[in-house]
Structures are given as structure tokens and as C-alpha cells.
Motif scaffolding. Structure first.
Motif, short mmCIF file in Angstrom:
data_model
loop_
_atom_site.label_atom_id
_atom_site.label_comp_id
_atom_site.label_asym_id
_atom_site.label_seq_id
_atom_site.Cartn_x
_atom_site.Cartn_y
_atom_site.Cartn_z
N PRO B 284 0.84 -1.21 0.00
CA PRO B 284 0.00 0.00 0.00
C PRO B 284 0.87 1.26 0.00
O PRO B 284 2.00 1.24 0.47
CB PRO B 284 -0.77 -0.10 1.31
CG PRO B 284 -0.61 -1.50 1.78
CD PRO B 284 0.64 -2.03 1.18
N SER B 285 0.29 2.32 -0.50
CA SER B 285 1.00 3.60 -0.48
C SER B 285 1.10 4.09 0.96
O SER B 285 0.33 3.66 1.83
CB SER B 285 0.23 4.62 -1.31
OG SER B 285 -1.02 4.89 -0.68
N GLY B 286 2.05 4.99 1.19
CA GLY B 286 2.19 5.54 2.54
C GLY B 286 2.59 4.46 3.52
O GLY B 286 3.50 3.67 3.26
N ARG B 299 -3.56 10.93 6.43
CA ARG B 299 -2.14 11.14 6.21
C ARG B 299 -1.39 9.82 5.96
O ARG B 299 -0.40 9.78 5.23
CB ARG B 299 -1.58 11.82 7.45
CG ARG B 299 -0.28 12.53 7.25
CD ARG B 299 -0.03 13.36 8.51
NE ARG B 299 1.37 13.23 8.94
CZ ARG B 299 2.36 13.83 8.30
NH1 ARG B 299 2.12 14.56 7.25
NH2 ARG B 299 3.60 13.68 8.73
N CYS B 300 -1.90 8.72 6.56
CA CYS B 300 -1.20 7.43 6.46
C CYS B 300 -1.12 6.94 5.01
O CYS B 300 -0.19 6.25 4.64
CB CYS B 300 -1.90 6.38 7.31
SG CYS B 300 -1.98 6.81 9.05
N ALA B 301 -2.12 7.29 4.20
CA ALA B 301 -2.12 6.83 2.81
C ALA B 301 -1.18 7.67 1.95
O ALA B 301 -0.75 7.24 0.90
CB ALA B 301 -3.53 6.88 2.25
N GLU B 302 -0.89 8.87 2.43
CA GLU B 302 -0.12 9.80 1.60
C GLU B 302 1.37 9.75 1.89
O GLU B 302 2.19 9.71 0.99
CB GLU B 302 -0.63 11.24 1.80
CG GLU B 302 -2.03 11.43 1.24
CD GLU B 302 -2.78 12.54 1.96
OE1 GLU B 302 -2.14 13.30 2.73
OE2 GLU B 302 -4.00 12.64 1.77
N HIS B 319 2.47 7.68 12.22
CA HIS B 319 2.07 9.10 12.27
C HIS B 319 1.40 9.48 13.58
O HIS B 319 1.22 10.65 13.88
CB HIS B 319 1.13 9.42 11.10
CG HIS B 319 1.83 9.44 9.78
ND1 HIS B 319 2.98 10.15 9.58
CD2 HIS B 319 1.55 8.82 8.60
CE1 HIS B 319 3.38 9.98 8.32
NE2 HIS B 319 2.54 9.17 7.72
N LEU B 320 0.98 8.46 14.34
CA LEU B 320 0.33 8.76 15.62
C LEU B 320 1.32 9.31 16.64
O LEU B 320 0.93 9.85 17.67
CB LEU B 320 -0.33 7.51 16.19
CG LEU B 320 -1.47 6.91 15.38
CD1 LEU B 320 -1.95 5.62 16.02
CD2 LEU B 320 -2.63 7.90 15.26
#
Lengths: 356, 322
Positions: B284-286, B299-302, B319-320
Motif C-alpha cells: 500500500p502507499s504511505g 495522512r497514512c495513505a499519503e 504518524h500517531l
């Protein structure tokens, strides 16, 4: 016709009620003194040597033991699938709904396999046939037992695959096993196993080949299926963690016999047999780090050459002289807890001998 | 600060996937994707993850069974790619391995004395007599009677075979051993014996271990620090005690919650991570865990979260934890 089925049912009921008088509701499966031996060039291997246990509707019994303790052979014996010609069931009874499976002919027995009693094995890759689509393999038990009309078979297969949470089931019917991940394969095996709505499901280490998070998913799924259909589950494992998570009762096997049987909480809180104690203590704990992990000294005995007396005696930290001479009797500790060990037998054995 | 014995720096290993008539490369499996870690002297680093996360590939890179596509592996500060042949031989005897299945790790046609002595014969060219003495010595260290040196592997049980594999790893005075699921194939009652053995050997000989396992409880008992891997990346790296007490990364949390209880009354917060590990061919991305993460945000996908130090000695890629 209707009156005919009525009398059969009436004839059937007194039997069940008669058994119920002694032990509450009759157990679905009752294994009595089962003995399965293998006759090899090197002698007789007593893989299962006098195993007794029972299982009720909706109940989960964990059969725990190390490799070679006879737990898998016990399962194969219930389905009468012991490898021939070396293996033979030489004694005992396997009562399923009051009928002795060992007295059935092969044709009769086939009506039980997959229909009343189903089995999930450890490795889904060897269970599934690589050259048939998974749709065909889930369909097979339905076809053999002719339970569903021809035109609704596909519907039922889809229903089963959705039940075991195969995503986009419709598009995956024509896929082959290699196109599935390990966890999905094992779920397909599960779908085939419950296709005919059996009453008893035997699961022989079904999650050993799966990853931790996938194993947790699979166990949750099994429990859910069990709740939904009141399935009796015989769960074979070497992992006490699984027993703690999903079983109601547990039977500990060692060298072809059950050495302790108890409700799960009793076994984990107060294990009686030194072998069970050793197993529980040697289970690495996740939330505490201890300097040395306790372990059981020595190795399991060879079943072709068992010592006289208790087979655990050579490894037992509490061994007494009588242990090396005579096999210990079964001693009840509570109504749901029995142990086969001389350390508990002394008093009660003496008293049980006295009146007779 | 203790000196790093082994150091892996930004290592990458991709495997090409060939498809079609001409077997053109159609994609890459990113087995190990920009991984850095260190193993200190006399330390056990646990490498935990599910199948396919790249932990075994990482071990192979360290054992020189695979070459990295990028990045470097350092032994006592020296890049393995730059070692001379003689130095390479020294490295191979200093870093040994014990694998999961002792049945296939031991040649059935060799006596165990020959098996244990083979690294000495190959890497050190010692005379026969000296090899025999050393073999007897290491056999005693792992709890085997040196008289067994004349027997063949099939005459031993699984636990004893794992001891033989350990003796072979020790024979050439190794400094570090890669333990790849060393207890997974053993019976429960034997597992403790083997875990204790490796612990004792470490204390006695000052060894370093890279322990590769999917079994969190085994890692708990042997590791000083733990690295958690997911799809070719390290997602969390911390000392064992804080990691087990308070996992930070959602994947570590999920792994710990999925571990089996040691008592029926032991309940823990169940974090249901749905689905399965995505294909490493097309991660997956990110953040790679986002498709199964219950806490995923936009944001996690980016943006792919980098592995950052959030407390001394504690690194998380999420990111958390900004």
C-alpha cells in the motif's frame, strides 16, 4: 409413512433418556477405552492405549499432548481412518449418539464422515487438492451426501464461503488453492468441513501453520461457527495457549493415554499431574521475564518400548517406587477433574479397594 | 556505549518477479526495504514479524547468503563487501546460524562429530586431532555426551538435534549466532530446555544473537531489544521490557493482543486487525500497515512514516507519534 417415522423416533427416545438418567444429557460422543495399535516390523506401537473421554453438544474439548502422544491417532480412530494395514483399532468403543462406530460397516461409516463428523487438518495445502477449484472442493461433501438440490448447490457454496469470510466469494469460486493465502486456504477447508452441518468437528492443529494474527482470526471464526450451530468441537493441539483461549474442558495425553482431564480453569489454576504441571510451567509467559524457563527433563518415551508402570516416571520429579511398577489408576479430584497418577491415588485407591 | 558487533545500514533487497513468455521482470518483491539495525556485543536482538515480512531475508543478508541491492552490512565497523577472502573466512566463522528445522539442517549421512567439526575443517583447516578435541569440548558445552560423536543425526531427538546445531555454530569460536526460529519445531516440554541453553551459552561465552521468531513469548525470554517488522520495514524498535509493557505501533499492539493467553482468565484488549498481509509485490502507499490499521488517518495513505526516536532507545514508524 408418517406413522412409520413416528415410531422410529419413539423407539429412539427411551434409549437416550436411559443414558441421560446417569449423566445428565447424553454425550454426543463417548470414547471408551479406545486402543489403536500399529503392528510394525519392529514391534507393536501402542499409539492409543485405553483412551476414554466424552463430548457434549456445543462443547469444546481440548486434546493436548506432544508429538507422538497419540492425539492425532485418536482423532483418526473416531473417523475410522487409521492407516491400514499397520494400524488397527484393537479395543474399545466409540459411541456417537449412542451408536458404536466401530461396529458399523464401511458403507455405513461413510455416511458419518463429512456428514455427522468432520475434520480439519493441520496443513491446508495438503488437505486441498491442487488441481481442483476451491468451489469444487467445497461442493464435494454436498454432492456426496446429496444434501442440497442440484440447482441450489452453488448458492450454498457461496453461503459457506461468505460464512468463513472469503472476500468476494463469487469471483473466487473458480480459483485454485495456490491462489489463496495460508489463512484463506484454511478457511476454505473449514467451509468444506461444515458444509453438511456436522454435529462434531475434529480440528487437528488447524492453526499451527498460520501466523499469529491470522491464527487469532481463525480461532474467533471457529468459535462463532460453533456458537451458531451448537457444534461439538474436539480441538487437538500442543499449544496450551489455544486451550486457554477456546476450550471448555481439556484432556492431557501422554504416551497414548489421557493422564489428566479437567475443566479448563481447573487445569490452569491447579494442575494435578506432574506432566501437566511441567507443561504449564514451561509455557513462556508474555508479560513476565524469568531468569530460567522451567522445562521437563528428558524426552518422551518410545511407544514401541514403554517402561512398565507410568510412562512419565522416568521424567517425573515426584516419582515413587510404585510408579515404575504399576500403571496408576484414575482418581477423581472434583466432579470435573480426574488425574491418573499415584501421588493422588494412594488414599482413594485403598478405600475403593476396601469395600469390594 | 557498547560497540556494535553487527550493523545493518539502510539495506534493501528486492527480488524480481518474472512473468510472461520472455520472463521479463514485471515487478519487484520488496523483501527488505531500507532497514537499519545494530546488534551489540553480548546482546540479543529479537526480530519479530509474521511470515513474509522479510525477517529471514534480512538474516540471509547478514549471513552473506544474499547480497544487498543497496546499503551495507558492517561487522565491527567494516563493510562486508570490502573484506578480503581471508577476512571473509574469518567473518563466516565468527557469525554462525541455527535454523528452525534441525532435521534438514544436519546432513543425515554424516556423523555428528563430522557435522560439528566441519566449520573448523573448512574455515580453519585444523588438524584432525585438534578438531576432535574442540568437538568434544563444544558437545559438552551444549549438554551432549562427547561419546555420541560417532552417531548419526537420525539417532537423536529433535531437542538433541537442535543442541547439535548449536554445537556446530559454537565450534569455530563464533561471536554472533543468527537464531532462526530455534524452538519452533520442538515440543513444548523441550522448548524450555533449548531456550535456556541459548541463554546459558550467551552468559558463558559472551555471544550476540539475532533471534528471528514469530513467537512473541520466546522473544520475550531471550531478547534484550526487539525490532518488529512488517512488509519489509521495521515499524518499532525498543528495549524488550518497555515494548512488551507498552507497545506503541498499532501493529505491535495487534501482535501482542493476538498472542495466546497463558491462563483462561487472562484477558487482554483484543485489537481486531482485519484482513491479511497485503502482497509485498504491491504494498500500500504511505504506511504499509494502514490497510489493516484500526487507527489509520488520511495522512497514512499519503506519507510513509519514517522510523523516528520517540523516547531514548525507542523508535516507532507511525504518524500517531509525531
Amino acid at each position: 409413512m408418517e406413522s412409520g417415522t413416528g415410531t422410529r423416533a419413539e423407539r429412539g427416545t427411551p434409549n437416550v433418556a436411559g443414558a441421560g438418567e446417569r449423566t445428565g444429557p447424553a454425550p454426543l460422543l463417548q470414547v471408551e477405552n479406545l486402543k489403536t495399535h500399529f503392528f510394525t516390523r519392529w514391534g507393536v506401537v501402542k499409539a492409543v492405549d485405553g483412551v476414554s473421554f466424552s463430548l457434549r453438544e456445543g462443547e469444546t474439548l481440548g486434546l493436548v499432548g506432544e508429538s507422538g502422544s497419540g492425539k492425532s491417532v485418536t482423532c483418526l480412530s473416531i473417523l475410522r481412518l487409521v492407516p491400514k494395514p499397520a494400524g488397527r483399532i484393537v479395543g474399545g468403543q466409540i459411541l456417537f449418539e449412542g451408536r458404536d462406530l466401530l461396529s458399523l460397516g464401511e458403507r455405513e461409516m461413510r455416511k458419518y464422515r463429512g456428514r455427522q463428523i468432520s475434520m480439519i487438518l493441520q496443513d491446508p495445502l495438503t488437505t486441498l487438492n491442487p488441481v481442483f477449484t476451491i468451489g469444487a472442493q467445497v461442493r464435494e461433501p454436498l454432492r456426496i451426501h446429496r444434501l442440497v438440490e442440484r440447482d441450489s448447490v452453488k448458492q450454498r457454496v457461496l453461503e459457506l464461503l461468505r460464512l468463513v469470510r472469503i472476500p468476494a466469494a463469487e469471483s473466487r469460486l473458480e480459483n485454485y488453492p495456490h491462489q489463496f493465502s495460508g489463512g484463506m486456504r484454511q478457511r476454505v477447508v473449514g467451509a468444506a468441513a461444515i458444509a453438511c452441518q456436522p454435529k462434531l468437528l475434529i480440528a487437528d492443529e488447524p492453526t499451527t501453520s498460520l501466523d499469529v494474527t491470522i491464527q487469532a482470526q481463525y480461532l474467533r471464526l471457529l468459535k462463532e461457527i460453533q456458537r451458531r450451530s451448537k457444534l461439538a468441537l474436539l480441538f487437538v493441539t500442543h499449544d496450551l495457549g489455544i486451550v486457554a483461549k477456546i476450550c471448555d474442558r481439556v484432556a492431557v495425553m501422554y504416551a497414548g493415554r489421557i493422564v489428566e482431564e479437567a475443566a479448563v480453569r481447573e487445569l490452569f489454576s491447579a494442575p494435578a499431574h506432574p506432566y501437566s504441571q511441567g507443561l504449564l510451567h514451561s509455557l513462556p509467559k508474555l508479560h513476565q521475564r524469568i531468569a530460567r524457563l522451567p522445562s521437563i527433563e528428558g524426552t518422551p518415551p518410545l511407544l514401541s518400548n514403554l517402561p512398565p508402570g507410568c510412562p512419565f516416571a522416568p521424567r517425573c520429579p515426584k516419582v515413587m517406587s510404585i510408579c515404575r511398577e504399576q500403571y496408576p489408576p484414575k482418581t477423581p479430584l472434583t466432579t470435573s477433574h480426574q488425574v491418573v497418577c499415584w501421588a493422588y491415588a494412594k488414599e482413594s485407591h485403598a478405600t475403593s479397594l476396601a469395600p469390594s | 556505549m557498547p560497540q556494535a558487533l553487527l550493523q545493518v545500514k539502510n539495506v534493501k533487497k528486492y527480488f524480481p518477479v518474472a512473468r510472461g513468455l520472455l520472463f521479463a521482470t514485471s515487478g519487484w518483491v520488496k523483501a527488505v526495504d531500507d532497514v537499519s539495525l545494530t546488534v551489540e556485543e553480548n546482546e540479543t536482538l529479537g526480530l519479530v514479524g509474521e511470515s513474509g515480512c522479510g525477517k529471514t531475508t534480512l538474516a540471509k543478508l547478514i549471513l552473506l547468503l544474499e547480497d544487498p541491492m543497496a546499503g551495507e552490512v558492517l561487522f565491527r565497523g567494516r563493510n562486508l563487501q570490502e573484506l578480503s577472502r581471508g577476512e571473509m573466512r574469518q567473518y563466516r566463522s565468527a557469525v554462525q546460524a541455527v535454523f528452525q528445522d534441525p532435521h534438514s539442517a544436519l546432513n543425515p549421512r554424516m556423523r555428528i562429530g563430522e557435522i560439528i567439526g566441519e566449520p573448523l575443517a573448512v574455515n580453519h583447516r585444523l588438524p584432525k586431532k585438534a578438531i576432535q578435541e574442540r568437538v568434544a569440548e563444544v558437545m559438552e558445552q551444549v549438554g551432549l555426551d562427547p561419546a555420541y560423536a560417532r552417531l548419526y543425526p537420525h539417532e537423536f531427538s529433535g531437542g538433541q538435534r537442535q543442541r547439535i546445531a548449536a554445537a556446530r555454530a559454537l565450534a569455530s569460536n563464533s561471536k554472533a549466532i543468527v537464531l532462526d526460529e530455534p524452538a519452533a519445531s520442538l515440543d513444548v516440554s523441550i522448548r524450555g530446555q533449548i531456550i535456556n541453553l541459548f541463554k546459558d551459552l550467551q552468559e558463558k561465552l559472551g555471544l550476540s544473537y539475532l533471534l528471528i521468531t514469530h513467537d512473541l513469548a520466546v522473544s520475550r525470554h531471550l531478547s534484550h531489544r526487539v525490532a518488529v517488522m512488517y512488509l519489509g520495514k521495521i515499524v518499532e524498535l525498543a528495549a524488550a521490557d518497555p515494548l512488551y509493557a507498552e507497545p506503541l505501533h498499532p501493529y505491535t499492539k495487534a501482535l501482542l493482543s493476538a498472542a495466546l493467553p497463558s491462563h483462561p482468565d487472562e484477558t487482554r484488549e483484543e485489537i481486531d486487525i482485519s484482513g491479511e498481509v497485503p502482497s509485498p509485490l504491491d504494498p500500500p502507499s504511505g504506511c504499509r500497515f494502514r490497510t489493516r490499521c484500526p487507527f489509520a488517518i488520511e495522512r497514512c495513505a499519503e506519507v510513509e512514516p519514517p522510523l523516528k526516536e520517540v523516547a531514548p532507545g525507542r523508535e516507532v514508524a507511525c504518524h500517531l507519534y509525531p
